[in-house]
Design an enzyme around this catalytic site. Structure first.
Site, mmCIF file in Angstrom:
data_model
loop_
_atom_site.group_PDB
_atom_site.id
_atom_site.type_symbol
_atom_site.label_atom_id
_atom_site.label_comp_id
_atom_site.label_asym_id
_atom_site.label_seq_id
_atom_site.Cartn_x
_atom_site.Cartn_y
_atom_site.Cartn_z
ATOM 1 N N VAL A 53 -7.359 3.054 4.114
ATOM 2 C CA VAL A 53 -6.102 2.391 4.483
ATOM 3 C C VAL A 53 -6.379 1.104 5.254
ATOM 4 C CG1 VAL A 53 -3.896 2.624 5.688
ATOM 5 C CG2 VAL A 53 -4.835 4.570 4.419
ATOM 6 N N CYS A 54 -7.367 1.128 6.129
ATOM 7 C CA CYS A 54 -7.696 -0.082 6.900
ATOM 8 C C CYS A 54 -8.141 -1.213 5.973
ATOM 9 C CB CYS A 54 -8.784 0.220 7.922
ATOM 10 S SG CYS A 54 -8.262 1.391 9.188
ATOM 11 N N THR A 55 -8.925 -0.880 4.957
ATOM 12 C CA THR A 55 -9.368 -1.893 4.009
ATOM 13 C C THR A 55 -8.178 -2.476 3.260
ATOM 14 O OG1 THR A 55 -11.548 -0.858 3.792
ATOM 15 C CG2 THR A 55 -10.843 -2.321 1.992
ATOM 16 N N LEU A 58 -6.183 -4.772 5.854
ATOM 17 C CA LEU A 58 -6.822 -6.038 6.199
ATOM 18 C C LEU A 58 -6.955 -6.942 4.984
ATOM 19 C CD1 LEU A 58 -7.813 -6.741 9.188
ATOM 20 C CD2 LEU A 58 -7.245 -4.372 8.803
#
Length: 159
Positions: A53-55, A58
């Site tokens: 999810v972070c990838t 960002l």
């Protein structure tokens, strides 16, 4: 857990080490919030480099770089990983915003987003040019994130 800044209140200053991918170079330096006065700042806390999810989050914000810049805004990603990890993450995914290392989670605690077990809650804070908090979203579970269009609508108040 500390209480997050409230909308309309002045956000406390902080300085964190980080880096930014500029062309082929990853430029490392310290980033200080008060140095951004006069323009809006999007502060995006994310749990970890190279996680699913972070990838997505960002990469989405990096793809929206021109939209943020067109609104005069700077976007900072903050997580507990160190600057070396951020460099690898930025290079792997071509991320074009500064990634800051809050390894001791002091800034996450000041924003009220430090969380036992997961490190920190996925959250976004929009700081107005005068240094006050304009808008915030703190996720309970962190499986989703705020879209570029949602953030742009909030930033349009300053354009």
């Amino acid at each position: 857990m500390a209480t997050a800044p409230e909308v309309g209140s002045v956000v406390g200053d902080f300085t964190l080490p980080g880096g930014e991918l500029v062309g082929d170079a990853f430029e490392r330096r310290d980033f200080t919030l008060s140095a951004q006065r006069g323009k809006p700042v999007v502060v995006a806390f994310y749990p970890g480099d190279n996680t699913a999810v972070c990838t997505k989050q960002l990469c989405s914000y990096s793809s929206g770089f021109e939209e943020f810049a067109g609104l005069g805004a700077t976007v900072w990603g903050i997580s507990p990983q160190d600057v070396d990890s951020h460099e690898g993450f930025a290079r792997r995914h071509g991320l074009r915003m500064p990634l800051l290392a809050d390894t001791g989670r002091e800034v996450a605690r000041a924003f009220g987003v430090s969380a036992p077990g997961i490190g920190l809650r996925r959250s976004v804070f929009l700081i107005a040019p005068d240094g006050t908090l304009h808008w915030k979203h703190v996720a309970l579970l962190g499986a989703t994130f705020q879209s570029v269009s949602t953030l742009a609508r909030q930033l349009a108040a300053f354009a």
